[in-house]
Design a protein around this motif. Structure first.
Motif, PDB file in Angstrom:
ATOM      1  N   HIS A 162     -12.621  11.268  38.587  1.00  0.00           N
ATOM      2  CA  HIS A 162     -13.887  11.995  38.729  1.00  0.00           C
ATOM      3  C   HIS A 162     -13.954  13.158  37.735  1.00  0.00           C
ATOM      4  N   ALA A 163     -12.832  13.843  37.532  1.00  0.00           N
ATOM      5  CA  ALA A 163     -12.814  14.963  36.592  1.00  0.00           C
ATOM      6  C   ALA A 163     -13.120  14.488  35.175  1.00  0.00           C
ATOM      7  N   LEU A 164     -12.598  13.312  34.807  1.00  0.00           N
ATOM      8  CA  LEU A 164     -12.896  12.757  33.490  1.00  0.00           C
ATOM      9  C   LEU A 164     -14.376  12.444  33.361  1.00  0.00           C
ATOM     10  N   ALA A 165     -14.951  11.817  34.385  1.00  0.00           N
ATOM     11  CA  ALA A 165     -16.380  11.473  34.351  1.00  0.00           C
ATOM     12  C   ALA A 165     -17.245  12.719  34.266  1.00  0.00           C
ATOM     13  N   ASP A 166     -16.804  13.804  34.911  1.00  0.00           N
ATOM     14  CA  ASP A 166     -17.578  15.046  34.931  1.00  0.00           C
ATOM     15  C   ASP A 166     -17.299  15.936  33.720  1.00  0.00           C
ATOM     16  N   HIS A 192      -4.252   4.889  31.480  1.00  0.00           N
ATOM     17  CA  HIS A 192      -4.503   4.218  32.763  1.00  0.00           C
ATOM     18  C   HIS A 192      -5.773   3.377  32.683  1.00  0.00           C
ATOM     19  N   LEU A 193      -6.830   3.906  32.074  1.00  0.00           N
ATOM     20  CA  LEU A 193      -8.091   3.170  31.985  1.00  0.00           C
ATOM     21  C   LEU A 193      -7.958   1.939  31.102  1.00  0.00           C
ATOM     22  N   CYS A 194      -7.169   2.040  30.059  1.00  0.00           N
ATOM     23  CA  CYS A 194      -6.943   0.872  29.204  1.00  0.00           C
ATOM     24  C   CYS A 194      -6.258  -0.252  29.977  1.00  0.00           C
ATOM     25  N   PRO A 201      -9.188  -2.000  33.715  1.00  0.00           N
ATOM     26  CA  PRO A 201     -10.608  -2.077  33.345  1.00  0.00           C
ATOM     27  C   PRO A 201     -11.561  -1.770  34.493  1.00  0.00           C
ATOM     28  N   GLN A 202     -11.172  -2.081  35.714  1.00  0.00           N
ATOM     29  CA  GLN A 202     -12.052  -1.804  36.851  1.00  0.00           C
ATOM     30  C   GLN A 202     -12.264  -0.305  37.023  1.00  0.00           C
ATOM     31  N   ASP A 203     -11.196   0.471  36.855  1.00  0.00           N
ATOM     32  CA  ASP A 203     -11.337   1.925  36.946  1.00  0.00           C
ATOM     33  C   ASP A 203     -12.164   2.461  35.777  1.00  0.00           C
ATOM     34  N   ALA A 204     -11.994   1.852  34.604  1.00  0.00           N
ATOM     35  CA  ALA A 204     -12.789   2.278  33.448  1.00  0.00           C
ATOM     36  C   ALA A 204     -14.276   2.035  33.712  1.00  0.00           C
ATOM     37  N   ALA A 205     -14.590   0.905  34.346  1.00  0.00           N
ATOM     38  CA  ALA A 205     -15.989   0.605  34.669  1.00  0.00           C
ATOM     39  C   ALA A 205     -16.532   1.595  35.687  1.00  0.00           C
ATOM     40  N   ARG A 206     -15.710   2.008  36.651  1.00  0.00           N
ATOM     41  CA  ARG A 206     -16.141   2.998  37.648  1.00  0.00           C
ATOM     42  C   ARG A 206     -16.456   4.334  36.977  1.00  0.00           C
ATOM     43  N   VAL A 207     -15.594   4.750  36.059  1.00  0.00           N
ATOM     44  CA  VAL A 207     -15.822   6.018  35.360  1.00  0.00           C
ATOM     45  C   VAL A 207     -17.116   5.951  34.551  1.00  0.00           C
ATOM     46  N   ASP A 208     -17.352   4.812  33.888  1.00  0.00           N
ATOM     47  CA  ASP A 208     -18.600   4.656  33.121  1.00  0.00           C
ATOM     48  C   ASP A 208     -19.810   4.732  34.044  1.00  0.00           C
ATOM     49  N   TRP A 227     -20.008   6.332  36.915  1.00  0.00           N
ATOM     50  CA  TRP A 227     -20.181   7.722  37.352  1.00  0.00           C
ATOM     51  C   TRP A 227     -20.839   8.559  36.260  1.00  0.00           C
ATOM     52  N   ARG A 228     -20.449   8.324  35.012  1.00  0.00           N
ATOM     53  CA  ARG A 228     -21.052   9.058  33.903  1.00  0.00           C
ATOM     54  C   ARG A 228     -22.548   8.758  33.806  1.00  0.00           C
ATOM     55  N   GLU A 229     -22.899   7.484  33.971  1.00  0.00           N
ATOM     56  CA  GLU A 229     -24.307   7.110  33.922  1.00  0.00           C
ATOM     57  C   GLU A 229     -25.077   7.730  35.078  1.00  0.00           C
ATOM     58  N   GLN A 230     -24.446   7.771  36.246  1.00  0.00           N
ATOM     59  CA  GLN A 230     -25.092   8.402  37.399  1.00  0.00           C
ATOM     60  C   GLN A 230     -25.329   9.883  37.117  1.00  0.00           C
ATOM     61  N   ASN A 231     -24.337  10.555  36.547  1.00  0.00           N
ATOM     62  CA  ASN A 231     -24.504  11.970  36.195  1.00  0.00           C
ATOM     63  C   ASN A 231     -25.657  12.154  35.211  1.00  0.00           C
ATOM     64  N   ARG A 232     -25.739  11.252  34.229  1.00  0.00           N
ATOM     65  CA  ARG A 232     -26.801  11.358  33.240  1.00  0.00           C
ATOM     66  C   ARG A 232     -28.179  11.205  33.888  1.00  0.00           C
ATOM     67  N   GLN A 233     -28.286  10.242  34.805  1.00  0.00           N
ATOM     68  CA  GLN A 233     -29.565  10.015  35.464  1.00  0.00           C
ATOM     69  C   GLN A 233     -29.955  11.195  36.352  1.00  0.00           C
ATOM     70  N   LEU A 234     -28.988  11.769  37.045  1.00  0.00           N
ATOM     71  CA  LEU A 234     -29.280  12.913  37.914  1.00  0.00           C
ATOM     72  C   LEU A 234     -29.684  14.135  37.095  1.00  0.00           C
TER      73      LEU A 234
END
Length: 260
Positions: free
Chosen positions: A12-16, A30-32, A35-42, A44-51
């Motif tokens: 979450h800290a990385l996404a934020d 770890h994300l490399c 891939p599932q965690d990398a997709a989750r972070v992406d 979250w980033r998109e959600q932050n952008r939309q908000l």
């Protein structure tokens, strides 16, 4: 050498954008490998952008004169006035942030009485978060429509049936289950037209005793929402469309829901 486990908080800290630099290499590795965690972070980033797109305009609003007056003594000098304006602006941002946080938190309390506008704002947020998705815009696709309807009906405790909007150029692509505002889960049905425009119908089971409302309209930048309460159910239709065009679709949705 054993790698240190990466926590949910670090993701979450990385996404934020607040992950300490000394932890970045380990999290990237770890994300490399995951891939599932990398997709989750992406996501979250998109959600932050939309908000941010929805709520950042508050930063450009003028500070209310009442706050400036309350923060400034009668004989304030220039330096004090500058500090007062900064303090008043901070108060405004805290209030705005608190309102946005309440909508996202889904917490109840007495503020839930602010619905049905809260229904519209929650629907707008859900629309902004999920409609940009390319690979996973819905949780269950239209190819499993019977299962989708049965599942969402069971979770909301009422029979649901997504309206048919193909005569208006929109076809159902699927739906998902979302957390509600304390009254239980809500359903989101997503539609798409040939050019790629999407609209969503947000359906929530309202509290007993909520009065019915006629169509109401609100707008967040270019995102319009028609919303209404009908008996125990609340509905919000969201899309980036002109008000008149969205209103025509809302009329069709309402007519189909009333005929069932």
């Amino acid at each position: 050498m054993t790698r240190q486990a990466i926590s949910e908080a670090q993701l979450h800290a990385l996404a934020d954008g607040v992950l300490p630099e000394e932890q970045r290499a380990a999290v990237d590795a770890h994300l490399c490998a995951h891939p599932q965690d990398a997709a989750r972070v992406d996501a979250w980033r998109e959600q932050n952008r939309q908000l941010r797109a929805l709520f950042d305009p508050v930063l450009d609003e003028a500070v209310p004169p009442a706050l400036l007056q309350a923060a400034s003594p009668p004989a304030a000098n220039g330096a004090w006035q500058r500090h007062a304006m900064q303090a008043a602006a901070a108060i405004v941002l805290v209030i705005a942030g608190g309102a946005g946080g309440w909508l996202l938190r889904g917490d109840g309390g007495d503020m839930r009485a602010a619905s049905p506008l809260a229904l519209a704002r929650s629907a707008a947020i859900a629309h902004a978060v999920y409609t940009p998705e390319v690979r996973h815009p819905v949780e269950v696709g239209v190819e499993q429509e019977a299962h989708l309807v049965q599942w969402l009906s069971k979770r909301l405790g009422t029979k649901l049936q997504p309206p048919a909007l193909s005569p208006l150029g929109y076809h159902l692509i699927g739906g998902r289950l979302l957390p509600g505002d304390g009254d239980g889960p809500v359903a989101q049905f997503m539609y798409e037209e040939g050019g790629g425009k999407r609209l969503t119908l947000y359906v929530a089971k309202e509290r007993a005793g909520r009065q019915e409302t006629a169509f109401r309209y609100t707008q967040e930048k270019d995102l319009g929402v028609f919303y209404w309460i009908d008996g125990q159910m609340g509905y919000a239709l969201s899309a980036r469309l002109p008000k008149a065009e969205l209103g025509k679709i809302a009329d069709a949705v309402y007519a189909q829901l009333e005929s069932r």
